[in-house]
Design a protein around this motif. Structure first.
Motif, mmCIF file in Angstrom:
data_model
loop_
_atom_site.group_PDB
_atom_site.id
_atom_site.type_symbol
_atom_site.label_atom_id
_atom_site.label_comp_id
_atom_site.label_asym_id
_atom_site.label_seq_id
_atom_site.Cartn_x
_atom_site.Cartn_y
_atom_site.Cartn_z
ATOM 1 N N GLY A 158 47.053 40.875 85.918
ATOM 2 C CA GLY A 158 45.035 40.693 85.740
ATOM 3 C C GLY A 158 45.318 41.073 83.508
ATOM 4 O O GLY A 158 44.171 40.221 83.340
ATOM 5 N N ALA B 212 44.500 38.276 80.874
ATOM 6 C CA ALA B 212 43.316 38.796 79.400
ATOM 7 C C ALA B 212 44.033 38.184 78.767
ATOM 8 O O ALA B 212 43.707 38.283 76.913
ATOM 9 N N THR C 176 33.729 36.702 78.581
ATOM 10 C CA THR C 176 35.224 36.030 79.065
ATOM 11 C C THR C 176 34.373 35.331 81.248
ATOM 12 O O THR C 176 33.144 36.385 81.356
ATOM 13 N N VAL D 122 36.117 35.077 84.683
ATOM 14 C CA VAL D 122 36.958 35.556 85.646
ATOM 15 C C VAL D 122 37.195 34.985 86.351
ATOM 16 O O VAL D 122 36.144 35.130 87.600
ATOM 17 N N GLY E 102 42.151 39.221 90.532
ATOM 18 C CA GLY E 102 41.410 38.636 89.304
ATOM 19 C C GLY E 102 39.906 40.011 88.908
ATOM 20 O O GLY E 102 39.676 39.987 88.325
ATOM 21 N N GLY F 250 41.508 40.918 86.394
ATOM 22 C CA GLY F 250 41.621 40.625 85.773
ATOM 23 C C GLY F 250 39.938 41.240 84.666
ATOM 24 O O GLY F 250 39.830 41.610 83.694
ATOM 25 N N VAL F 251 39.006 41.123 85.238
ATOM 26 C CA VAL F 251 37.877 41.512 84.896
ATOM 27 C C VAL F 251 38.218 43.115 84.634
ATOM 28 O O VAL F 251 37.244 43.440 83.532
ATOM 29 N N ALA G 126 31.942 37.944 86.841
ATOM 30 C CA ALA G 126 32.664 37.458 87.739
ATOM 31 C C ALA G 126 32.518 36.373 88.275
ATOM 32 O O ALA G 126 31.509 36.528 89.360
ATOM 33 N N LEU H 72 39.811 33.205 82.544
ATOM 34 C CA LEU H 72 40.920 34.249 83.004
ATOM 35 C C LEU H 72 40.890 32.929 84.690
ATOM 36 O O LEU H 72 39.938 33.335 85.653
ATOM 37 N N CYS I 238 42.953 32.721 88.030
ATOM 38 C CA CYS I 238 43.725 33.954 88.851
ATOM 39 C C CYS I 238 43.543 33.811 90.077
ATOM 40 O O CYS I 238 43.714 34.105 91.107
#
Length: 338
Positions: A151, A155, A166, A168, A175, A178-179, A192, A236, A238
Motif C-alpha cells: 500500500g 502511494a 487521493t 484509493v 487498499g 494504501g489509505v 476510499a 492508488l 489496489c
C-alpha cells in the motif's frame, strides 16, 4: 513440517511436506510465529492462476531465525525477524536504485503458511526487532511483510503529496493500507472506494475522509462531484482487475499518476486517455525491504497500526477455512498461527 498446500482451485490442505533446508550460503531458515493469507493467494484458489498440485502456498510471515548459512553475518539465530515476501541481497544495482523487488538475486517466500520458511538472501532481506515483540505488535509486524509495504508503494508510485486529494480503488488489505499510507503522507482528502461496512470502518480509522460505496460510472460521477470536476491528484489502484484500472484512470485529473500494485489480471490500459490527459502509470511489485525501516519505526512508535486489517485469526490447520472466508468476503485478511 506441516504447511498449507494447494492441489487445485478451491483445494487447500494443511499437511506434511519436506522441511526447508539451507541450500545456499546466504540462506536462513525461519520458524514461523505468524503467517497469513494474501489477496493474491486467491487468484490460484479461484482458478485464475495455474496450480502445481501439492505446492506450498503463502508468502507472508514473521518468526524466529532457526538456522543460517555460512555466508550470513548480520542475521543471528534467535532473532525475531520480519520476512519481506520478496527476498533481496540489498546490494545489487537494482536494490541500490530502490527496486529491491527486481534484485538480481530475487527470491520469494514459499511456505509462509507453514511451520518453517527458507529465506534466500537473509542478510539483505531480514529485518530484526529489538528482542521478542509484544504479542499485540505481531499483527502489525506481519502486515509489513507485504500489504502495508505494498500500500505504501502504491502511494509512493502515485506521488502522494501533502494537500493532495487521493483516491484509493480497492478495499482489501492492500487498499486499506494504501489509505493509511496516503494519510501518513499528508494527503488532505483520502477517498476510499468501498461498499463493505467493516472495511469502510477501518478505512476511516486509517484516515479516509470520504468513502464512496458506488462503483463504475456511478462511483466515477460521485468522485467527479467531490473534486469539482477536476479529478484526483493521485490514485492508488489496489485490485488488479480491468474495471479497477479503468476507474482509476477515469477519476485521475490531468497530469496525475496512478500508482498500481494489484497483480494485473485481464487489464487493458486506456492508452489514448493516458496520452490525451497526460495521466501516468507507475508501480508494480513492492520493494518491501526499501520501506521496512521506516514502516517498522512507525509501528513501534504507535504512529500506524496496520495489523487492524486482520479481522480473523485461525490455527494454520484451519487454513482452508481462512481461504473460504476471504473468498466469500467474510474476512478482510486472515492471520494464521502454527
Amino acid at each position: 513440517m506441516r504447511a498449507t498446500t494447494i492441489h487445485a482451485p478451491g483445494d487447500i490442505r494443511f499437511e506434511e511436506v519436506p522441511d526447508p533446508r539451507i541450500e545456499e550460503p546466504t540462506d536462513a531458515i525461519v520458524k514461523v510465529v505468524a503467517g497469513c493469507i494474501c489477496g493474491s493467494d486467491l487468484w490460484p484458489y479461484r482458478g485464475e492462476n495455474d496450480v502445481t498440485a501439492g505446492s506450498t502456498i503463502g508468502h507472508e510471515c514473521v518468526g524466529i531465525v532457526e538456522e543460517v548459512g555460512s555466508a550470513v553475518s548480520t542475521t543471528k539465530v534467535g532473532d525475531f525477524v520480519i520476512v519481506p515476501f520478496c527476498h533481496c541481497d540489498n546490494t545489487c544495482v537494482h536494490c541500490a536504485a530502490g527496486v529491491q523487488s527486481a534484485c538480481v538475486n530475487l527470491g520469494i517466500t514459499q511456505s509462509g503458511q507453514g511451520e518453517y520458511a527458507r529465506v534466500t538472501q537473509a542478510d539483505g532481506s531480514l529485518v530484526a526487532t529489538d528482542g521478542m515483540p509484544d504479542d499485540h505488535l505481531v499483527p502489525s509486524l506481519l502486515a509489513l511483510t507485504d500489504v502495508m509495504a505494498t500500500g505504501w508503494h502504491a502511494a509512493v508510485a502515485a506521488g502522494v503529496q501533502p494537500g493532495h486529494t487521493t483516491v484509493v480503488v480497492g478495499d482489501g488489505a492492500v487498499g486499506l493500507s494504501g489509505v493509511l499510507a496516503a494519510a501518513q503522507m499528508g494527503a488532505e482528502r483520502v477517498i476510499a472506494m468501498s461498499r463493505h461496512e467493516p472495511r469502510q470502518e477501518i478505512a476511516r480509522a486509517f484516515g479516509a475522509t470520504h468513502v464512496v460505496a458506488e462503483r463504475g460510472k456511478e462511483g466515477e460521477a460521485i468522485l467527479a462531484d467531490l473534486t469539482d470536476g477536476v479529478g484526483a491528484d493521485s490514485v492508488l489502484e489496489c485490485v488488479g482487475t480491468d474495471g479497477a484500472m479503468k476507474t482509476a484512470f477515469a477519476v485521475a485529473r490531468p497530469g496525475a499518476t496512478v500508482g498500481f500494485v494489484g497483480v494485473p489480471h485481464g487489464v487493458e490500459l486506456p492508452v489514448r486517455r493516458m496520452f490525451q490527459k497526460n495521466v501516468g502509470l507507475a508501480g508494480g511489485m513492492a520493494p518491501v525491504r526499501r520501506y521496512l525501516p521506516d514502516l517498522l519505526d512507525r509501528v513501534l512508535s504507535g504512529a500506524i497500526d496496520p495489523g487492524r486489517v486482520f479481522d480473523l485469526t485461525l490455527p494454520m490447520a484451519e487454513s482452508a477455512e481462512g481461504y473460504r472466508a476471504m473468498d466469500e468476503r467474510r474476512a478482510i485478511k486472515v492471520l494464521l498461527q502454527p
